[in-house]
Design an enzyme around this catalytic site. Structure first.
Site, PDB file in Angstrom:
ATOM      1  N   ARG A  84      19.348   5.276 -10.153  1.00  0.00           N
ATOM      2  CA  ARG A  84      18.169   6.129 -10.188  1.00  0.00           C
ATOM      3  C   ARG A  84      18.545   7.578  -9.891  1.00  0.00           C
ATOM      4  NH1 ARG A  84      15.025   8.171  -6.397  1.00  0.00           N
ATOM      5  NH2 ARG A  84      15.661   6.823  -4.675  1.00  0.00           N
TER       6      ARG A  84
ATOM      7  N   HIS B 116      20.163   2.420  -0.146  1.00  0.00           N
ATOM      8  CA  HIS B 116      18.972   3.269  -0.215  1.00  0.00           C
ATOM      9  C   HIS B 116      17.857   2.711  -1.097  1.00  0.00           C
ATOM     10  CE1 HIS B 116      16.630   6.871  -0.076  1.00  0.00           C
ATOM     11  NE2 HIS B 116      16.814   7.180  -1.341  1.00  0.00           N
TER      12      HIS B 116
ATOM     13  N   ARG C  43      23.795  10.092  -7.710  1.00  0.00           N
ATOM     14  CA  ARG C  43      24.091   9.504  -6.409  1.00  0.00           C
ATOM     15  C   ARG C  43      25.214   8.491  -6.431  1.00  0.00           C
ATOM     16  NH1 ARG C  43      17.817   8.893  -4.422  1.00  0.00           N
ATOM     17  NH2 ARG C  43      17.558  11.128  -3.996  1.00  0.00           N
TER      18      ARG C  43
ATOM     19  N   GLY D 233       1.340   0.886  -5.129  1.00  0.00           N
ATOM     20  CA  GLY D 233       0.146   0.077  -4.873  1.00  0.00           C
ATOM     21  C   GLY D 233      -1.111   0.926  -4.873  1.00  0.00           C
TER      22      GLY D 233
ATOM     23  N   SER E  20      11.942   8.484  -7.969  1.00  0.00           N
ATOM     24  CA  SER E  20      11.314   7.286  -7.394  1.00  0.00           C
ATOM     25  C   SER E  20       9.832   7.522  -7.131  1.00  0.00           C
ATOM     26  CB  SER E  20      12.014   6.846  -6.114  1.00  0.00           C
ATOM     27  OG  SER E  20      11.943   7.846  -5.141  1.00  0.00           O
ATOM     28  N   LEU E  21       9.491   8.676  -6.549  1.00  0.00           N
ATOM     29  CA  LEU E  21       8.073   8.942  -6.304  1.00  0.00           C
ATOM     30  C   LEU E  21       7.327   8.959  -7.636  1.00  0.00           C
ATOM     31  CD1 LEU E  21       8.325  11.742  -3.584  1.00  0.00           C
ATOM     32  CD2 LEU E  21       7.879   9.320  -3.288  1.00  0.00           C
TER      33      LEU E  21
ATOM     34  N   GLY F  74       0.802  -1.225   0.000  1.00  0.00           N
ATOM     35  CA  GLY F  74       0.000   0.000   0.000  1.00  0.00           C
ATOM     36  C   GLY F  74       0.827   1.264   0.000  1.00  0.00           C
ATOM     37  N   GLY F  75       2.007   1.221  -0.632  1.00  0.00           N
ATOM     38  CA  GLY F  75       2.771   2.451  -0.824  1.00  0.00           C
ATOM     39  C   GLY F  75       2.247   3.180  -2.051  1.00  0.00           C
TER      40      GLY F  75
END
Lengths: 254, 681
Positions: free
Chosen positions: B442, B394, B321, B26, B447-448, B22-23
């Site tokens: 990445r 990470h 990164r 999801g 990512s979001l 449920g992130g």
């Protein structure tokens, strides 16, 4: 040199069965917090007096005070276990003092320190805690918002449903239907948003019935324990005015 | 959008889809399914509002170009592909970059309190790997704010009734049902190998439950816990992915693990200090004198070594990164610089941005959430003291292998059921749990975006699959499901019997041992002899895990965390093996995967036949795919779709935007290169 240790006195038990207390002695690591101590205990689940026991059950996820999972009552105060440091400038037991850890008392216990906070999430349904959108398809930019309004909404939006406010609230318990300070504060947030305020009336209604804002006893404990420093009392005052306006003049607006 | 299909199965049950996790990935999948009229069961380890997405701090990328810099989705795509060292299949990245502005607007409409400009528009900040202001943000807790927005929308669906195709309400059925504190235990597959549902364990009672589903999505995040202490939440064991892997789902590019340059060291967790700190002007430095014992704030400017700024004059502190982490590692470990003698860390400094009350207030508005974390956990005020930080594991660029279908513009064809589908029919994967968008590294704040875009792709894909597939899981005989439940219950009960002298191991200690070796041998710098040793160590730990005591024999009916952890530990060892073997096999340097022998600047390169070769497109421009067998992971490799951007050297020393724009649409050249990529290893 003898290793520095800290003692954790933990209230244990399953669901509504009787509780017991167990004490554990844990080596004190630099930057240790209550979670890192619980992690050490499960690697060697032996009590201070040498009895082998089961690892303590606890709830945790992010360990950086943003998920709200690990709220427990430490030395009588509801707070996140992850950000409760043992030593250092904010340490609660710099000299190895005994730390008391209990589950929150306002929710059904699952096991040891794990409780079921479903009641808080149900409250979010009751207040209709969302901005109603027409769909997730592309509908262009959202409404403009001033930087100062954003600042207030952001502050209110950091509520992580952790339970500290209701644990400290004398009016929140299993005999009372009070929805709790966090929910009232969130009504204020949704009702500030340019499109959220289109359903402001419904949300005000949701906190004007049984268990709503009138059940707040103004003990003001909530604002003192909120880990995100959300101005809960200010929100309750603002919503008090809004609900009063609606109660007095709402019929004119219909 | 997928066409409406029947809400009820032949026998009258409501046909639900299943989303595990449920992130952001999801929940966005759930929203898209609900909008297509499909009811969903969400299965989540924690209340969904507490999912790991809340930890994301810095922001979400979208080339809205509100700063008038000439940014565009095409440049965003290009920089993402370059940032990922050309390992990402390019059409999904194109789709994502093109959808990004719409996604940020959608989130804005949902009420995310994004920071604003004086005119009331969205504010944007800079992030690594780009020179544009492309990152929308909500203080320094953007992930939390985005999570809450989607959580709220899904909560609304929890209150809405299911309606049949004629619009008649089906009593007692809500669009979304949440099963929180549930852990994925197994997939249920029919005789044709089609995934028809899952077994999940109620962690409050330890009982196994059957969930039937016409399409199942795993959106269960990464596996940072394989490395023990990382920036990840403790729930990120990758267990659900490992369950699918054991059932035959391929795992791709596992060896690509992002090590974030800036985290606070700690005994239980390495807490992230967001890249946005550098995006807002934070500077990384060490004292020039390696033996300097003064506190950071007392060291004068000229005695500070701003090594990233000196080595990368164009991007400075905002190199991608993987590069920043390697530079910090090199500076501290190989060159011997450090904050204080014996303290392995470097300074990340924002104190110069807080010299007046008003600048401090402005800084607090933008970064308060993360600076507060530093203050709480490190016990020092970051507004006046430079922060001491070090790199930490990470993000998993790799994940479950998923397919995609392109449209005539080489973007993703939304609504095609191939999108986001694993090699197990009926099983989909999205978010950090998949491998799709980031290649070998990445970029920050992607990512979001990839999670939400992933959900926007996966929901319609599942809806189409549900329509195309033969029959509903809800019409199948209960035999299949009963058997699966029985098997899972027996497996769990057997764990509870693991007590007595023959079970002498502690799974939590095994976890510590695994983590220690993974951190040492499989993060910033990798060496083949060490990786060989690591693979052996993982094998040894697998044997020892079979001797691990359950520690808690509390019978089914009550919560039992140590018994459940045994399943998670098994999964972590499976994934550790895939990561380590994938890293051992890949003899090149690409993105986050780095072996000193292939770096021409390193002494090790001199004695190696292929020493200093760097990235090796001829042999290694390909996706790693691992398949589970009882004898260990078996690997094969798949060519990368490079149909949009021609691979080139990845350099951040100069400004490269113009070059970036210039190469888009170079189709002839691209085709040739693509043939290269198909060459066998």
């Amino acid at each position: 040199m003898a290793e520095k240790t800290v003692t954790l006195r933990i209230k244990r038990g399953v669901a509504d069965e009787a509780s017991t207390w167990e004490e554990f002695s844990v080596a004190l690591q630099p930057n240790a917090n209550v979670i890192s101590c619980l992690m050490d205990i499960r690697k060697n689940p032996v009590t201070k007096d040498g009895k082998t026991t089961t690892p303590v059950a606890w709830d945790a996820a992010c360990l950086e005070e943003v998920c709200g999972s690990c709220t427990v009552v430490i030395n009588g105060r509801a707070r996140q276990a992850c950000s409760t440091m043992i030593a250092g400038p904010h340490g609660i037991a710099p000299n190895g003092e005994t730390i008391t850890v209990e589950p929150m008392s306002k929710f059904p216990r699952v096991r040891d320190l794990v409780v079921d906070r479903s009641r808080m999430f149900d409250a979010l349904k009751r207040i209709r805690g969302w901005v109603q959108i027409d769909g997730s398809h592309e509908l262009g930019a959202g409404p403009r918002v001033s930087a100062s309004d954003q600042e207030i909404m952001y502050t209110l939006s950091r509520c992580m449903t952790c339970g500290c406010c209701v644990e400290s609230c004398p009016n929140y318990n299993d005999h009372s239907p009070f929805i709790g300070p966090f929910a009232i504060s969130l009504v204020r947030m949704y009702n500030m948003h340019p499109s959220g305020k289109m359903q402001a009336g419904e949300r005000l209604d949701s906190i004007m019935s049984d268990g709503g804002i009138a059940d707040c006893g103004k003990a003001q404990n909530c604002v003192k324990v909120c880990p995100k420093e959300i101005p809960l009392i200010e929100s309750i005052a603002v919503m008090g005015r809004e609900t009063l306006k609606r109660a007095l003049f709402g019929w004119l607006l219909k | 959008m997928a066409a409406k299909v029947s809400v009820k199965s032949k026998n009258g049950s409501v046909r639900r889809a299943i989303v595990v996790g449920g992130g952001l990935g999801g929940l966005m999948t759930v929203i898209k399914l609900c909008e297509a009229g499909i009811p969903v069961d969400i299965i989540s380890l924690v209340p969904v509002k507490r999912s790991h997405s809340v930890c994301a701090q810095g922001g979400i990328n979208a080339s809205v170009n509100l700063k008038g810099e000439g940014d565009s989705p095409a440049i965003h795509m290009e920089e993402t592909i370059l940032g990922g060292d050309f390992l990402a299949n390019q059409p999904p990245v194109k789709g994502m970059a093109e959808a990004a502005p719409g996604i940020v607007y959608m989130l804005d409409r949902m009420g995310v309190p994004f920071n604003r400009t004086p005119e009331g528009n969205l504010d944007f900040r800079r992030f690594g790997g780009t020179l544009f202001h492309r990152t929308a943000f909500s203080g320094a807790t953007t992930g939390q704010q985005l999570m809450y927005a989607l959580d709220e929308q899904v909560r609304r669906y929890e209150t809405l009734d299911v309606q049949d195709e004629r619009g008649v309400t089906i009593p007692g059925e809500k669009m979304v049902r949440k099963f929180e504190f549930f852990d994925l235990a197994d997939l249920i597959m029919d005789d044709n190998g089609v995934v028809r549902g899952v077994i999940a364990q109620d962690l409050k009672t330890s009982k196994m439950h059957v969930f039937r589903g016409d399409a199942v999505c795993l959106a269960t995040g990464g596996a940072g816990m394989v490395f023990g202490r990382s920036t990840n939440s403790v729930i990120n064991t990758g267990s659900a992915s490992a369950v699918a892997y054991r059932r035959g789902a391929m795992f791709a590019n596992a060896e690509f693990i992002q090590v974030h340059p800036t985290a606070i060291p700690g005994p239980d967790k390495l807490r992230l200090i967001s890249e946005s700190v550098r995006g807002e002007g934070g500077r990384v430095w060490v004292p020039r004198d390696r033996k300097d014992k003064r506190a950071g704030r007392d060291i004068p400017e000229k005695e500070r070594y701003y090594f990233l700024e000196e080595r990368y004059p164009a991007y400075k502190n905002l190199v991608p990164r993987d590069i920043a982490s390697r530079e910090i590692f090199r500076t501290v470990v190989h060159e011997g610089y450090q904050c204080l003698p014996g303290v392995r860390s470097v300074y990340l400094d924002v104190s110069h941005l807080a010299s007046t009350e008003s600048s401090k207030h402005a800084l607090k508005n933008k970064l308060g959430g993360v600076l507060e974390i530093y203050e709480k956990f490190a016990g020092e005020d970051p507004y006046t003291n430079p922060m001491q930080i070090f790199p930490a594991v990470h993000y998993s660029m790799g994940g479950l292998w998923v397919d995609f279908e392109t449209d005539s513009h080489n973007s993703l064809k939304i609504g095609a059921s191939r999108n986001a589908s694993t090699n197990l029919p009926g099983l989909f994967a999205t978010g950090e749990a998949d491998y799709q968008y980031h290649g070998a590294n990445r970029l920050g704040a992607n990512s979001l975006l990839s999670c939400i875009y992933g959900g926007m792709v996966t929901g319609p894909s599942m809806a189409t699959w549900r329509e195309e597939t033969n029959g509903s899981a809800f019409d199948l005989s209960s035999d299949l499901f009963d058997k699966a439940e029985k098997r899972a219950t027996e497996e769990y009960t057997a764990l509870l019997a693991r007590t007595g002298s023959e079970y002498s191991e502690n799974a939590f200690k095994i976890h510590d041992e695994l983590a220690e070796d993974m951190l040492l041998k499989c993060t910033v710098e990798r060496k083949n002899d060490e990786l060989t040793g690591l693979v052996q160590k993982i094998d040894e730990l697998k044997v020892r895990l079979k001797k691990a005591a359950v520690l808690d024999t509390t019978p089914t009916g009550k919560m039992n965390q140590p018994a459940v952890f045994l399943r998670h530990m098994r999964g972590m060892l499976d994934l550790a093996e895939v990561i380590a073997k994938g890293a051992l096999a890949r003899d090149e340097n690409r993105g986050a995967h780095y072996k000193p022998v292939f770096d021409s600047d390193r002494d090790e390169a001199k004695d190696h036949p292929e020493g200093g070769k760097g990235r090796d497109d001829k042999n290694w421009l390909k996706t790693t795919r691992a398949t589970f067998t009882e004898d260990g992971a078996k690997f094969d490799y798949e060519p990368v779709d490079i149909s949009l951007v021609v691979p080139r050297a990845r350099v951040y020393k100069q400004k490269s935007m113009a070059a970036a724009v210039g190469s888009i649409g170079a189709t002839t050249e691209t085709t040739e290169k693509k043939d290269d990529a198909h060459a066998p290893a």
